[in-house]
Design an enzyme around this catalytic site. Structure first.
Site, short mmCIF file in Angstrom:
data_model
loop_
_atom_site.label_atom_id
_atom_site.label_comp_id
_atom_site.label_asym_id
_atom_site.label_seq_id
_atom_site.Cartn_x
_atom_site.Cartn_y
_atom_site.Cartn_z
N GLU A 16 0.84 -1.21 0.00
CA GLU A 16 0.00 0.00 0.00
C GLU A 16 0.87 1.25 0.00
O GLU A 16 2.10 1.20 0.12
CB GLU A 16 -0.91 0.02 1.24
N ARG A 99 -7.57 0.72 12.96
CA ARG A 99 -6.17 0.98 12.61
C ARG A 99 -6.11 2.03 11.52
O ARG A 99 -7.08 2.24 10.77
CB ARG A 99 -5.46 -0.29 12.13
N ASN A 101 -5.07 3.59 7.97
CA ASN A 101 -4.96 3.05 6.62
C ASN A 101 -4.22 4.05 5.75
O ASN A 101 -3.10 4.42 6.08
CB ASN A 101 -6.35 2.69 6.09
N ASN A 147 -9.64 5.68 2.68
CA ASN A 147 -8.68 5.25 1.67
C ASN A 147 -8.12 6.42 0.88
O ASN A 147 -7.64 7.38 1.45
CB ASN A 147 -9.28 4.16 0.79
N ASP A 197 -9.64 2.05 -4.16
CA ASP A 197 -8.70 1.94 -3.06
C ASP A 197 -7.82 3.21 -3.05
O ASP A 197 -8.31 4.30 -2.86
CB ASP A 197 -7.89 0.66 -3.21
#
Length: 291
Positions: A16, A99, A101, A147, A197
């Site tokens: 990511e 959490r 991201n 995201n 995403d």
């Protein structure tokens, strides 16, 4: 359809968050579930992996040196040549079992990053902003999977993705104050099985969105919703993208293997790799954290 090429067969669990450190010629990216910070030096093609012991959501360069990142429990600075990890703060009121991201800096050097539930519960996440004075502002809550983030070249529009909505939202943005207003839908993802995403933008004001479950990147006109380009990536879970390189015309793409069965991995052995697409269009720069 355009084709991305494999750059690094990293086999990341959950690759990511790529970002470009122009000063040092380094591409940073993270493996969230692998709990590691990765670097790729574009000129020499040398790589490094820094284990951090905690899930890491995103990383950005820091103007004063090193990087700033979000681990599962808050904002941190990391200086490989100095003090290592330094805790900067954790947002007040953050819901348990969440959490961090994705995250990115705006042109004023603020670090925007959001959270998501670690067990899939909806509306547990939020979007936060780490100001350059290291105070943390809560932007909005009731997010399911915070995201992709991007800005228009004139910094007057901010784009934001909450993945399960399958929408890219646009907001009027005030760079001086960091305020968002006037939400509207810029793009709606309709490809079956795919959700938006990570995201970036280019010098023409178009947005490039990674499709988790969609084997690739899509370039859209956010003003009209028109699909302009499809980039095929040989990894179903294409996760994010960023422009890098000396001319900002190289699109680096991360991907993931997490949750894919061994049988399905036989059909996509390069899942978890880092990919490259040479673009005809220059991208927007990665902005560094200014605090």
């Amino acid at each position: 359809m355009a084709q991305a090429e494999l750059l690094l067969d990293a086999k990341a669990a959950l690759g990511e968050g790529p970002s470009w450190d122009e000063r040092n010629g380094l591409l940073y990216w993270v493996d969230i579930d692998g709990k590691a910070l990765h670097t790729y030096e574009v000129s020499s093609k040398q790589t490094s992996v820094v284990p951090l012991g905690k899930k890491i959501g995103a990383v950005v360069p820091r103007k004063s040196g090193g990087v700033v990142l979000v681990l599962e429990d808050g904002f941190y600075a990391y200086d490989p040549s100095g003090d290592g990890l330094t805790f900067l703060g954790n947002p007040e009121g953050r819901k348990p079992n969440t959490r961090f991201n994705d995250g990115k800096c705006d042109a004023a050097g603020r670090f925007w990053a959001g959270t998501m539930s670690m067990n899939g519960t909806a509306n547990q996440g939020a979007l936060y902003c780490l100001e350059t004075d290291l105070t943390i502002r809560t932007i909005f809550e009731n997010v399911s999977c915070s995201n992709g983030l991007a800005w228009s070249p004139d910094n007057r529009t901010m784009y934001y993705i909450d993945s399960p909505t399958r929408k890219v939202m646009a907001y009027d943005f005030d760079l001086e104050s960091g305020e968002m207003s006037n939400p509207r839908v810029a793009v709606e993802v309709t490809e079956e099985g795919a959700v938006p995403d990570g995201m970036t933008s280019d010098a023409e004001g178009m947005i490039w969105v990674a499709l988790w479950g969609g084997y690739g990147i899509r370039r859209w006109n956010p003003h009209t919703g028109e699909l302009l380009l499809k980039i095929d990536v040989p990894a179903e879970q294409s996760s994010s993208c960023a422009f890098a390189g000396p001319n900002l015309d190289e699109l680096y793409i991360t991907s993931a293997r997490v949750g894919i069965s061994e049988a399905n991995l036989l059909d996509q052995p390069l899942a978890g790799g880092l990919f490259l697409y040479k673009s005809d269009v220059k991208g927007q720069p990665t902005y560094a954290f200014g605090g």
